[in-house]
Design a protein around this motif. Sequence first.
Motif, short mmCIF file in Angstrom:
data_model
loop_
_atom_site.label_atom_id
_atom_site.label_comp_id
_atom_site.label_asym_id
_atom_site.label_seq_id
_atom_site.Cartn_x
_atom_site.Cartn_y
_atom_site.Cartn_z
N ARG A 216 52.00 26.59 112.26
CA ARG A 216 53.23 26.76 113.03
C ARG A 216 52.94 26.58 114.51
O ARG A 216 52.11 27.30 115.07
CB ARG A 216 53.83 28.16 112.80
N PRO A 217 53.61 25.68 115.20
CA PRO A 217 53.44 25.60 116.66
C PRO A 217 53.92 26.89 117.30
O PRO A 217 55.03 27.34 117.01
CB PRO A 217 54.33 24.41 117.06
N ALA B 61 55.58 29.62 119.76
CA ALA B 61 56.75 29.57 120.65
C ALA B 61 56.35 29.68 122.11
O ALA B 61 57.05 29.18 122.99
CB ALA B 61 57.73 30.68 120.27
N VAL C 187 48.20 23.80 119.20
CA VAL C 187 49.19 22.99 118.51
C VAL C 187 48.53 22.42 117.25
O VAL C 187 47.61 21.62 117.36
CB VAL C 187 49.70 21.86 119.42
N LEU D 152 51.08 20.61 109.89
CA LEU D 152 52.20 21.52 109.93
C LEU D 152 52.57 21.96 108.51
O LEU D 152 52.34 21.23 107.54
CB LEU D 152 53.41 20.86 110.57
N TRP E 233 55.28 16.11 112.16
CA TRP E 233 55.39 15.92 113.61
C TRP E 233 56.44 14.87 113.96
O TRP E 233 57.08 14.96 115.02
CB TRP E 233 54.04 15.55 114.21
N LEU F 290 59.45 16.98 114.09
CA LEU F 290 59.44 18.16 114.97
C LEU F 290 59.14 17.83 116.42
O LEU F 290 59.38 18.65 117.31
CB LEU F 290 58.40 19.17 114.44
N ARG F 291 58.64 16.63 116.70
CA ARG F 291 58.07 16.30 118.01
C ARG F 291 58.98 16.69 119.18
O ARG F 291 58.57 17.43 120.09
CB ARG F 291 57.74 14.81 118.08
N SER G 206 61.88 18.47 119.34
CA SER G 206 62.34 19.86 119.41
C SER G 206 61.20 20.78 119.85
O SER G 206 61.44 21.77 120.57
CB SER G 206 62.91 20.31 118.07
N PHE G 207 59.98 20.45 119.44
CA PHE G 207 58.82 21.20 119.94
C PHE G 207 58.71 21.09 121.46
O PHE G 207 58.53 22.08 122.17
CB PHE G 207 57.54 20.68 119.27
N ASP H 292 61.24 23.19 123.20
CA ASP H 292 60.86 24.61 123.22
C ASP H 292 59.82 24.88 124.31
O ASP H 292 59.89 25.91 125.01
CB ASP H 292 60.30 25.04 121.86
N THR I 67 51.77 14.51 120.30
CA THR I 67 51.28 15.57 119.43
C THR I 67 49.85 15.22 118.99
O THR I 67 49.38 14.10 119.25
CB THR I 67 52.17 15.70 118.19
#
Length: 532
Positions: free
Chosen positions: A379-380, A382, A413, A417, A422, A425-426, A428-429, A432, A455
């Motif tokens: 999990r990346p 937060a 990171v 995952l 990735w 998710l790239r 949106s990561f 964040d 990533t």
Amino acid sequence: MHEAQGEETYDALVVGAGHNGLVCAAYLAQAGHRVAVVERRDKVGGACVTDELFPGYRFSTASLVTTLFRQEIIDDLSLAKHGLEIIPRDPSVTALFPDGRTMTLSADPAASAAEIARFSARDAASYTDYGDTMRRIARIVERYFVGEARTPLFDDIPALKAALRDTVDLPDADLARLVTALFGSARGLLDEWFESDELKVTLCTDGTVGFDAGPSMPGTAYLMLYHQLGSTEAGRPSWGQVKGGMGGITQALAAVCAEYGADVLTGVPVSRISVGPEGADGVELADGRALRARVVVSAADPKTTFLRLLDPGAVPAAYRGAVLGRDYEGVAAKIHLALDRLPGVRGFTGWGPHYRGTLQILPSMDHLDLVHAEARQGRPPARPHVECTIPSILDPDLAPPGKHVMSMYVQYVPYTLVGTTWDDLRESFADDVMSYVEPYLPGLGDAVTARRVYTPLDLERELGLPGGNLYHGAMSPLDLFAGRPVPGYADYHTPVPGLYLCAAGTRPGGGVFGVPGRNASDVVRRHLEGST
């Protein structure tokens, strides 16, 4: 740079035009050997490269700053004459804490001590002594890190005994700290010196950067010692900026190669290292052409070299198994931003020298251990470890007039995952991360006009870093004693006759160092000149 033309024969073929491959090629060409470097990308550099990611905005895509690149290599190859310029960053780091306080460390010991004293008077008094001790310990082991090629110490008992004798006359305190630095954790090492968590977390990143370990894990002190082998200031490594981006190093190296007659062939992926009855004898290119050589030197990582570029039957099964069993998964991402103005920096009013160095966002030592544990679960985190640099402050030509480039180094990171990819998710990561950073750098989001996210998977795909690993595989103190990448093999040698390694997957390891390339060139030169 030019395209390969048909089948040619060289003394040495170097696979990969990263900085170590170019260092190796430059030394061999300087010694009078006919050399070619073959690179799959359309430019030299590997992970030490400058890319124009948006029109007019140039970024150091992977490696961001330098401390380890050896001055003797700069001098031997006259790199300054070929355009290399390293710009000091002073102050080098400003740590930004959640409570709004800041700590700036610089080349001025008195100024750094005054900053530290706002957190701990005792730590301020200890800071210079700590730095002196770390440099003294680093000098003790330096030859084992950067010295010429050798048989691993575990396989050369006289050399191992000599190394142990070197420690006999050390003061007891230095010996204890050497053992901690080689085998302990960054937290354990720093706890011996300091009480302020803010100072400890600011210093510990030199032991965790790019490393799949939190500061409480063994091996992180080793990486802190490793980084003391470069340029330093009062208590920590002094990370410099290369004019024109990190590609300034590899462009200068390519110019040296050209000066001495080496061919640097870009845009020519290697599909296979060919092995004949006498050993490695050339490469086959993806377009079907072939180049022949007396020796082949791989500047690719060990996984690519032995598991993709060589036929399985050419490599002993045990060696292939050892290469396959190494940990290649990286823990870092890069976010590159084009800015139409500078963001603010919480704790400061207006422009100031803090913009020159790294803006480091690290709440605490415990926080680093926590986010590392999150990443281990796929999990990346937060609230990751984030370091921001604005290279256009010291080098305005990297951006259009009045504009800036910012690069974020983000850790921990995960490469692998859980429950997503990735590619999904790239962005949106990155959103964040930007939201997390905004309170520390107010106005950053509104200043961004373009963004590129790398990533760990992107670093692998685009720059050839296995698993996105910045070191071509996990770093360990065992590398010094048993051999890197495979225990039992002399430095830069492989079980395939005529095939050598010269990049970060060999001793001493990763970072923009140049030592693997320089040392490998000496081994290859002796081979070519019949002295081995």
